[in-house]
Write a protein that holds these residues in place. Structure first.
Motif, PDB file in Angstrom:
ATOM      1  N   THR A 186       0.828  -1.259  -0.073  1.00 35.42           N
ATOM      2  CA  THR A 186       0.028  -0.089  -0.067  1.00 35.42           C
ATOM      3  C   THR A 186       0.931   1.354   0.061  1.00 35.42           C
ATOM      4  O   THR A 186       0.456   2.269  -0.477  1.00 35.42           O
ATOM      5  CB  THR A 186      -0.882   0.143   1.114  1.00 35.42           C
ATOM      6  OG1 THR A 186      -0.189  -0.206   2.283  1.00 35.42           O
ATOM      7  CG2 THR A 186      -2.042  -0.871   0.938  1.00 35.42           C
ATOM      8  N   GLU A 188       3.522   1.926  -1.708  1.00 27.06           N
ATOM      9  CA  GLU A 188       3.719   1.968  -3.010  1.00 27.06           C
ATOM     10  C   GLU A 188       2.628   2.818  -3.672  1.00 27.06           C
ATOM     11  O   GLU A 188       2.975   3.950  -4.387  1.00 27.06           O
ATOM     12  CB  GLU A 188       4.089   0.680  -3.848  1.00 27.06           C
ATOM     13  CG  GLU A 188       4.832   0.986  -5.044  1.00 27.06           C
ATOM     14  CD  GLU A 188       5.133  -0.306  -5.880  1.00 27.06           C
ATOM     15  OE1 GLU A 188       5.606  -1.347  -4.988  1.00 27.06           O
ATOM     16  OE2 GLU A 188       4.777  -0.633  -6.967  1.00 27.06           O
ATOM     17  N   VAL A 189       1.326   2.508  -3.306  1.00 32.84           N
ATOM     18  CA  VAL A 189       0.516   3.145  -4.199  1.00 32.84           C
ATOM     19  C   VAL A 189       0.391   4.548  -3.548  1.00 32.84           C
ATOM     20  O   VAL A 189      -0.194   5.555  -4.356  1.00 32.84           O
ATOM     21  CB  VAL A 189      -0.999   2.427  -3.755  1.00 32.84           C
ATOM     22  CG1 VAL A 189      -2.115   3.068  -4.209  1.00 32.84           C
ATOM     23  CG2 VAL A 189      -0.931   1.063  -4.228  1.00 32.84           C
ATOM     24  N   LEU A 190       0.584   4.765  -2.201  1.00 35.83           N
ATOM     25  CA  LEU A 190       0.493   6.173  -1.603  1.00 35.83           C
ATOM     26  C   LEU A 190       1.696   6.867  -2.095  1.00 35.83           C
ATOM     27  O   LEU A 190       1.408   7.936  -2.464  1.00 35.83           O
ATOM     28  CB  LEU A 190       0.756   5.900   0.082  1.00 35.83           C
ATOM     29  CG  LEU A 190      -0.356   5.288   0.620  1.00 35.83           C
ATOM     30  CD1 LEU A 190      -0.078   5.187   2.350  1.00 35.83           C
ATOM     31  CD2 LEU A 190      -1.749   5.838   0.588  1.00 35.83           C
ATOM     32  N   LEU A 191       2.622   6.333  -2.388  1.00 33.62           N
ATOM     33  CA  LEU A 191       3.955   7.113  -2.907  1.00 33.62           C
ATOM     34  C   LEU A 191       3.800   7.786  -4.542  1.00 33.62           C
ATOM     35  O   LEU A 191       3.904   8.593  -4.728  1.00 33.62           O
ATOM     36  CB  LEU A 191       5.117   6.315  -2.845  1.00 33.62           C
ATOM     37  CG  LEU A 191       5.826   6.372  -1.477  1.00 33.62           C
ATOM     38  CD1 LEU A 191       6.849   5.333  -1.604  1.00 33.62           C
ATOM     39  CD2 LEU A 191       5.980   7.511  -0.957  1.00 33.62           C
ATOM     40  N   VAL A 192       2.703   6.760  -5.245  1.00 35.65           N
ATOM     41  CA  VAL A 192       2.511   7.273  -6.546  1.00 35.65           C
ATOM     42  C   VAL A 192       1.414   8.305  -6.531  1.00 35.65           C
ATOM     43  O   VAL A 192       1.252   8.841  -7.516  1.00 35.65           O
ATOM     44  CB  VAL A 192       2.016   5.886  -7.325  1.00 35.65           C
ATOM     45  CG1 VAL A 192       1.536   6.271  -8.779  1.00 35.65           C
ATOM     46  CG2 VAL A 192       2.985   4.857  -7.264  1.00 35.65           C
ATOM     47  N   SER A 193       0.770   8.694  -5.141  1.00 44.92           N
ATOM     48  CA  SER A 193      -0.442   9.371  -5.139  1.00 44.92           C
ATOM     49  C   SER A 193       0.440  10.935  -5.029  1.00 44.92           C
ATOM     50  O   SER A 193       1.648  10.839  -4.577  1.00 44.92           O
ATOM     51  CB  SER A 193      -1.185   9.094  -4.170  1.00 44.92           C
ATOM     52  OG  SER A 193      -0.709   9.477  -2.747  1.00 44.92           O
TER      53      SER A 193
END
Lengths: 352, 239
Positions: A186, A188-193
């Motif tokens: 998760t 990773e997804v937060l860092l792409v945001s």
């Protein structure tokens, strides 16, 4: 476009509230620890069995024995003869024998024979006996223990428990929760945001900070109302000082989460790097001054040592903030160092 | 056609190892772009550079009109991302997950509600709105992860092996969702190891050892390599 910190904090709160284990650690463990240390695990010494060996029983002897009987600390087991001293100690009929000299009346000479099998009790008994016998009419010897005259061990443990629980919640639980997001993907997804990594971290800290304050309140209430710790240095001072320590613990958690790759690693790292030193080097169990010099130097960098020192002063001695400036200064300095280290290592691009 | 991804000589080196070696390609708006390659060919590394998760060692490019080296933060606002690891929060409900990610992308609470209801309605999952994600089947979780990645109506959605471990029927439904999104103008950039999925793409690139070795529509590639299906094309290139 604005990103709401609140939606993040809410998410963290939900994580905590929906995990029974976390709630258990946060709410039950502090209470159990306080009650356990406060009542059962106690180095208090009461009802020491004392026999007296006094070949000549004059007025002074009678007065001394009266003084012994007057306090809860001792149970008078009667007069015995010199040859029986050893047997009484061996069989446990008495754990201390006071031998009053033939000329006690005039010289005040006495001897204390102690059962040294339990060093702790022996040492405490010695102190008590000196105080009670020596502090006779002529006040040959006066032992006065200020701030904690009955030497209640709860007084000693509560600052230590605070120091440990805050590390547990702030450092261990935050680092594990950050590393968990790395593990599950998760993060990773937060860092792409578009969320700034600092936001992610801050929103993780807020709920744990709040929980720690709840714990602080619980512990202070228990300490004051159940264990009669005086908290004479002022509740707000105690809270202020604790908040500094909490921020430090959170920063420590951040550093650990930056280094650790898995939850287990974070846990082990926290336990080894934080819990052990707190137990051994913070003064919670052993006074740092009794340690060999090499280890004594280690205690100087352990934040918990300074926190516990300051808490003892504030809770028991009842001094004001001015007297804990040194401890406070060191804690603030260490906090800034840790925060710098933590933010320096955090990168918003997950390399590799 | 309007180009939403343009990349020229994009390169990534880790020490002396070159993971991505000067790749060049373009992706048009609303296109489903398949990004294929064997394990370790450099797909994920390339994709991470496009998403702003990793800095390129060389080359240049734009995503949604923003420079991948200098404007990573802007790119992040205009893309959606679904990682190969399932990455929703299991201890939050379906709606709470959508709410969180909607909030992250700056959507208002009202927009989040209407968009979430809308998306869930479309996939007939509205009844599970308040179920914990941890208790729904894997196939549904993956579909849900896609919905969450498209919550904020991004221009481009990056899907990193989105259908790993999912049964064929659910995979088909998943691809129906992808095509639906593409028809509404969202660009889809997808990596996969399933060659039947490659057939659904408008265009496919195949990476071998850091290079793009083939790039065309599935039909053209099959003709070029004299193959019956994409599987044969892939095997011929990668062997």
């Amino acid at each position: 476009m604005q990103i709401k910190l609140s939606s993040f904090v809410k998410k963290e709160m939900l994580h905590i509230l929906r995990d029974p284990r976390t709630m258990l650690v946060v709410l039950v463990i502090p209470v159990v620890l306080i009650l356990l240390f406060g009542f059962t695990v106690s180095t208090d010494v009461n009802h020491i069995d004392v026999a007296v060996c006094a070949p000549v029983r004059g007025d002074a002897v009678r007065k001394t024995v009266e003084r012994l009987c007057r306090t809860d600390l001792f149970r008078f087991k009667g007069f015995i003869d010199a040859p029986d001293i050893d047997a009484h100690l061996r069989t446990g009929k008495a754990s201390a024998v006071v031998v009053l000299a033939d000329d006690y009346e005039t010289s005040g000479h006495y001897q204390v024979v102690l059962d040294g099998a339990d060093v702790n009790t022996a040492r405490v008994s010695e102190g008590y006996l000196r105080g009670v016998i020596g502090g006779g009419d002529q006040d040959l010897f006066v032992l006065q223990q200020v701030y904690n005259p009955e030497m209640k061990s709860a007084f000693n443990f509560i600052p230590g428990i605070l120091g440990m629980i805050f590390l547990l919640i702030c450092a261990i639980m935050t680092s594990v929760s950050i590393v968990r997001e790395k593990e599950t993907g998760t993060m990773e997804v937060l860092l792409v945001s578009p969320v700034k990594p600092a936001y992610i971290i801050v929103s993780k800290m807020i709920p744990y900070l709040l929980l720690s304050l709840v714990d602080l309140a619980i512990i202070l209430l228990l300490a004051y109302f159940v264990l009669d710790v005086p908290l004479s240095g002022g509740v707000w001072n105690i809270i202020l000082f604790s908040v500094v320590y909490l921020v430090l613990a959170l920063a420590l958690g951040m550093v650990v989460s930056n280094v650790a790759k898995s939850q287990i690693a974070a846990l082990l790292m926290s336990a080894l790097v934080m819990m052990m030193p707190v137990l051994f080097f913070s003064g919670m169990l052993f006074p740092p001054d009794n340690l060999p010099w090499a280890l004594r130097w280690i205690t100087y960098i352990i934040p918990a040592r300074w926190y516990i020192d300051a808490m003892r002063k504030l809770m028991i001695e009842g001094v004001g903030l001015r007297s804990v400036l040194l401890e406070g200064g060191i804690l603030v300095g260490e906090t800034l160092l840790l925060l710098a280290a933590a933010t320096k290592r955090f990168s918003d691009r997950l390399e590799g | 056609m309007d180009k939403v991804i343009q990349v020229k000589d994009l390169t990534k080196r880790f020490g002396s190892f070159t993971a991505v070696d000067a790749i060049t390609f373009e992706v048009g708006r609303g296109e489903i772009f398949g990004f294929l390659g064997a394990n370790g060919a450099g797909k994920t590394t390339a994709m991470r550079m496009l998403c702003g998760l990793s800095y390129p060692s060389g080359g240049s490019g734009t995503v949604a009109g923003f420079d991948i080296v200098r404007e990573g933060e802007q790119i992040k606002r205009h893309i959606g991302y679904m990682s190969q690891r399932f990455s929703l929060y299991e201890d939050l409900t379906v709606f709470e997950n959508m709410q969180l990610f909607g909030g992250i992308y700056g959507m208002s609470e009202r927009d989040i509600r209407s968009r979430a209801d809308d998306l869930l309605e479309k996939v007939q999952f509205a009844s599970q709105r308040d179920t914990l994600v941890g208790s729904i089947p894997l196939g549904w979780k993956q579909k849900l992860a896609f919905l969450v990645a498209t919550m904020h109506s991004p221009e481009i959605v990056f899907l990193d092996e989105p259908t790993g471990g999912v049964d064929p029927i659910t995979r088909r439904q998943f691809w129906d969702m992808i095509r639906q999104a593409a028809s509404e103008g969202t660009t889809i950039f997808v990596t996969t190891h399933y060659m039947d999925e490659a057939e659904y793409c408008d265009r496919v690139s195949i990476m071998v050892d850091g290079h793009i070795r083939a790039l065309d529509s599935p039909q053209a590639l099959k003709e070029q390599f004299g193959a019956k299906n994409m599987n044969e094309v892939f095997v011929k290139l990668c062997r």
